[in-house]
Scaffold this active site. Structure first.
Site, PDB file in Angstrom:
ATOM      1  N   ILE A 154       0.857  -1.172   0.000  1.00 54.71           N
ATOM      2  CA  ILE A 154       0.000   0.000   0.000  1.00 54.71           C
ATOM      3  C   ILE A 154       0.901   1.233   0.000  1.00 54.71           C
ATOM      4  O   ILE A 154       1.778   1.372   0.851  1.00 54.71           O
ATOM      5  CB  ILE A 154      -0.938   0.008   1.223  1.00 54.71           C
ATOM      6  CG1 ILE A 154      -1.767  -1.285   1.267  1.00 54.71           C
ATOM      7  CG2 ILE A 154      -1.832   1.235   1.180  1.00 54.71           C
ATOM      8  CD1 ILE A 154      -2.635  -1.544   0.058  1.00 54.71           C
ATOM      9  N   LYS A 155       0.676   2.111  -0.964  1.00 57.01           N
ATOM     10  CA  LYS A 155       1.495   3.316  -1.067  1.00 57.01           C
ATOM     11  C   LYS A 155       0.946   4.410  -0.156  1.00 57.01           C
ATOM     12  O   LYS A 155      -0.230   4.777  -0.244  1.00 57.01           O
ATOM     13  CB  LYS A 155       1.527   3.823  -2.513  1.00 57.01           C
ATOM     14  CG  LYS A 155       2.388   2.974  -3.428  1.00 57.01           C
ATOM     15  CD  LYS A 155       2.333   3.450  -4.869  1.00 57.01           C
ATOM     16  CE  LYS A 155       3.224   4.631  -5.114  1.00 57.01           C
ATOM     17  NZ  LYS A 155       3.309   4.942  -6.585  1.00 57.01           N
ATOM     18  N   VAL A 156       1.814   4.922   0.694  1.00 58.02           N
ATOM     19  CA  VAL A 156       1.461   5.980   1.648  1.00 58.02           C
ATOM     20  C   VAL A 156       2.503   7.091   1.515  1.00 58.02           C
ATOM     21  O   VAL A 156       3.706   6.811   1.480  1.00 58.02           O
ATOM     22  CB  VAL A 156       1.453   5.434   3.093  1.00 58.02           C
ATOM     23  CG1 VAL A 156       1.182   6.554   4.097  1.00 58.02           C
ATOM     24  CG2 VAL A 156       0.427   4.317   3.242  1.00 58.02           C
TER      25      VAL A 156
END
Length: 390
Positions: A154-156
């Site tokens: 998941i890109k944060v």
């Protein structure tokens, strides 16, 4: 550090071997900054994995917006009877989650063979939440659960607001791709959160061997801004030495910044603190070179791949640059070359009256806006294609 750190013949690129596959011999994993339905369904992704040594994939709102607006690949979702019951956000997520799931399934053999080091596909939380920790936490958890694949990241964004969320998500066992990193100080901060999260899990007796994270460090955008600021200064510079100093910095800042940051990575992940985690199976949080297409046509079209080759790193490459590097990329262990000169370049930048802190701060603000605008455009494109509200 991993066993992939071996260095090989610097002339490998002349041997006729596919340069993309050759990156693996230097311990670097080529990922692709691209996703599209027909890439998955046509068998092309499998071919890229087999022929080019592709090891992973990243996505972002701009990529999905282009895929949705320029193809009929998603007509089965967008034109379905159920589409009218959903809003644009829900439709986008339905599209994105399916693509990421299918891509992750295709990459699963890479994930297994590499013992969880590679084979990841990234899905981004809404960039509009870049300054909101709690909403980012909720969305990251929701997307992780919805995709339900061990080899998803998941890109944060690595904003100061989201750094605590990154720590929390990693501690919960969610793989995180930390994006929008420009400054070495920002990288150090997220690397600290990664290590602290694994220490917390280990203290609770939880498994840490399967936790994966990359720190996406942006490259070419730095040169684009730095070069423009240098050109502005050159217009008014009258001292020959000052002019010479400014000229010497053009096209050098981004690579120098990456090299000194990689040196920090090496320090962090050879420390006694890290070794204690490594004995429990932890894998390092690799630096991922992002924004690797060449924006300035005066520079070599594969410069941001060729000059950043090093062990235990990832390079996420857009399709045109991927093809160009396959065609004429040169291989050498460039990331550890002339690091002292890279340090000097960073010092010379300040000497020339340009602040790296200001450059990276501006790029972060601009990056948040660009990604947020792209997300709005994505929802508009999705809504238009389905005839529903954005």
């Amino acid at each position: 550090m991993t066993t992939s750190s071996r260095i090989i013949d610097p002339e490998l690129g002349e041997s006729g071997k596919n340069p993309l596959k050759g990156l693996l011999d230097f311990g670097q994993s080529p990922w692709m900054d691209y996703i599209r339905r027909d890439l998955l369904t046509s068998g092309e992704l499998k071919r890229l994995i087999h022929d080019d040594g592709l090891r992973g994939m990243t996505s972002n709102p701009s990529i999905f917006a282009k895929a949705i607006s320029t193809s009929k690949d998603y007509a089965d979702i967008l034109e379905s009877p159920d589409a009218k019951k959903l809003n644009a956000t829900q439709l986008y997520e339905k599209i994105a989650i399916r693509d990421v799931q299918d891509a992750a399934d295709i990459f699963r053999p890479v994930y297994d063979e590499s013992r969880h080091r590679d084979g990841y596909v990234s899905l981004e939380v809404s960039p509009t939440l870049a300054l909101e920790k709690d909403k980012t936490l909720d969305e990251a958890r929701r997307l992780w659960k919805a995709v339900n694949r061990p080899n998803v990241m998941i890109k944060v964004p690595g904003t100061k607001e989201c750094v605590p969320a990154i720590r929390q998500l990693l501690e919960e066992g969610i793989n995180i791709n930390i994006t929008l990193l420009f400054a070495q100080s920002a990288y150090e901060q997220v690397a600290e959160q990664f290590i602290a999260a694994l220490e917390a899990r280990a203290a609770q007796g939880k498994d840490i061997a399967h936790i994966a994270s990359v720190a996406s460090f942006f490259v070419s955008r730095i040169d684009t801004l730095a070069d423009s600021l240098i050109d502005e200064k050159l217009k008014t510079a009258s001292d020959p030495q000052q002019k010479s100093l400014l000229e010497s910095l053009k096209g050098k800042v981004a690579i120098a910044n990456a090299k000194v940051t990689y040196r920090k990575y090496q320090e962090l992940f050879t420390s006694l603190r890290w070794k204690a985690l490594a004995t429990k199976g932890a894998q390092t949080q690799r630096l991922l070179w992002a924004s690797t297409s060449t924006k300035n046509k005066a520079y070599r079209d594969v410069i941001y791949v060729e000059e950043l080759i090093g062990a235990d790193t990832v390079d996420t490459i857009p399709p045109a640059t991927f093809d160009a590097f396959r065609d004429h990329g040169k291989l050498r262990a460039s990331l550890t070359e002339n690091v002292d000169q890279a340090v000097k370049t960073m010092a010379d930048l300040e000497k020339a009256g340009l602040s790296m802190k200001e450059i990276t701060g501006r790029l972060l603000v601009d990056g948040i806006k660009l990604f947020s605008d792209a997300f709005v455009e994505l929802l508009e494109a999705t809504g238009k294609s389905a005839g529903v509200r954005a």
